[in-house]
Write a protein that holds these residues in place. Sequence first.
Motif, short mmCIF file in Angstrom:
data_model
loop_
_atom_site.label_atom_id
_atom_site.label_comp_id
_atom_site.label_asym_id
_atom_site.label_seq_id
_atom_site.Cartn_x
_atom_site.Cartn_y
_atom_site.Cartn_z
N THR A 1 0.85 -1.19 0.00
CA THR A 1 0.00 0.00 0.00
C THR A 1 0.88 1.24 0.00
N ARG A 2 0.63 2.14 -0.93
CA ARG A 2 1.29 3.45 -0.94
C ARG A 2 0.40 4.44 -0.20
N TYR A 3 0.97 5.36 0.53
CA TYR A 3 0.16 6.35 1.22
C TYR A 3 0.79 7.73 1.17
N ALA A 4 -0.03 8.74 1.36
CA ALA A 4 0.42 10.13 1.44
C ALA A 4 -0.37 10.82 2.55
N LEU A 5 0.31 11.59 3.34
CA LEU A 5 -0.29 12.32 4.45
C LEU A 5 -1.10 13.49 3.91
N ARG B 1 -3.46 15.35 6.22
CA ARG B 1 -3.70 16.30 7.29
C ARG B 1 -3.30 15.70 8.63
N VAL B 2 -2.72 16.54 9.49
CA VAL B 2 -2.41 16.13 10.85
C VAL B 2 -3.33 16.93 11.77
N PHE B 3 -3.97 16.24 12.70
CA PHE B 3 -4.89 16.90 13.62
C PHE B 3 -4.12 17.45 14.82
N PRO B 4 -4.68 18.47 15.48
CA PRO B 4 -4.00 19.10 16.62
C PRO B 4 -3.51 18.08 17.64
N GLY B 5 -2.30 18.32 18.13
CA GLY B 5 -1.71 17.41 19.11
C GLY B 5 -1.10 16.17 18.48
N LYS B 6 -1.13 16.08 17.17
CA LYS B 6 -0.59 14.93 16.42
C LYS B 6 -1.19 13.61 16.90
N ILE B 7 -2.42 13.66 17.42
CA ILE B 7 -3.07 12.46 17.93
C ILE B 7 -3.59 11.57 16.80
N ALA B 8 -3.90 12.20 15.67
CA ALA B 8 -4.41 11.44 14.51
C ALA B 8 -4.09 12.20 13.23
N SER B 9 -4.08 11.45 12.15
CA SER B 9 -3.81 12.03 10.83
C SER B 9 -4.76 11.44 9.80
N LEU B 10 -4.95 12.18 8.73
CA LEU B 10 -5.74 11.71 7.61
C LEU B 10 -4.76 11.37 6.50
N VAL B 11 -4.85 10.15 5.96
CA VAL B 11 -3.96 9.74 4.88
C VAL B 11 -4.77 9.25 3.69
N GLU B 12 -4.17 9.36 2.53
CA GLU B 12 -4.74 8.82 1.29
C GLU B 12 -3.92 7.58 0.99
N ALA B 13 -4.58 6.46 0.77
CA ALA B 13 -3.86 5.19 0.55
C ALA B 13 -4.29 4.57 -0.77
N PHE B 14 -3.33 3.97 -1.45
CA PHE B 14 -3.56 3.29 -2.72
C PHE B 14 -3.09 1.85 -2.58
N ILE B 15 -3.99 0.91 -2.78
CA ILE B 15 -3.65 -0.50 -2.68
C ILE B 15 -2.98 -0.92 -3.99
N SER B 16 -1.70 -1.31 -3.90
CA SER B 16 -0.97 -1.75 -5.09
C SER B 16 -1.18 -3.23 -5.32
N THR B 17 -1.01 -4.03 -4.27
CA THR B 17 -1.19 -5.48 -4.34
C THR B 17 -1.85 -5.94 -3.06
N GLY B 18 -2.45 -7.11 -3.11
CA GLY B 18 -3.05 -7.66 -1.90
C GLY B 18 -4.52 -7.41 -1.81
#
Length: 160
Positions: free
Chosen positions: A137-141, A143-160
């Motif tokens: 899986t390839r991913y790109a960040l 957004r990071v939420f305040p306090g770095k407690i969570a982030s939003l990522v975009e993911a692309f399934i290459s295989t699997g």
Amino acid sequence: MLTRHCVSMQVPQMRKKIPIEILYEDQWIVAINKLPRIGSVPAPELPLPATMLGKVQRYFAPAGLTPYVLHRLDYATSGVLLFGKHQQNRQDLEGIFGDERTEKKYVALVKGMPRPKGIISKKLPARTHNILVEAQTRYALLRVFPGKIASLVEAFISTG
């Protein structure tokens, strides 16, 4: 035509109402909002009525339709699950997801803050055999939420 409505169904074996939220429907496909902790398809420990496939088939049965899953989402995963409605174009619709040109893109909320981009490689159990297969899986960040407690990522399934 974009439609969105929600239907609750009683599942006899579970005695639990689990909503079916239709996000989109046309004459060929229906898109459902799959909640987490519900199976997409049956498994040895998960009977058809307890899955999204079973619920969607039951919902469309009065119309004489037996929808089929075009792709799956993991048990713990929420997201849009697509179903074909007619057997006459099943091979064509399923072929779209088998085509290497089809890109599977996910947006995920993750704990913490990963690197800005990366590739996750892991061996996962195969669906049909007792072996492990490589999944990537390839991913790109995004957004990071305040306090770095969570982030939003975009993911692309290459295989699997």
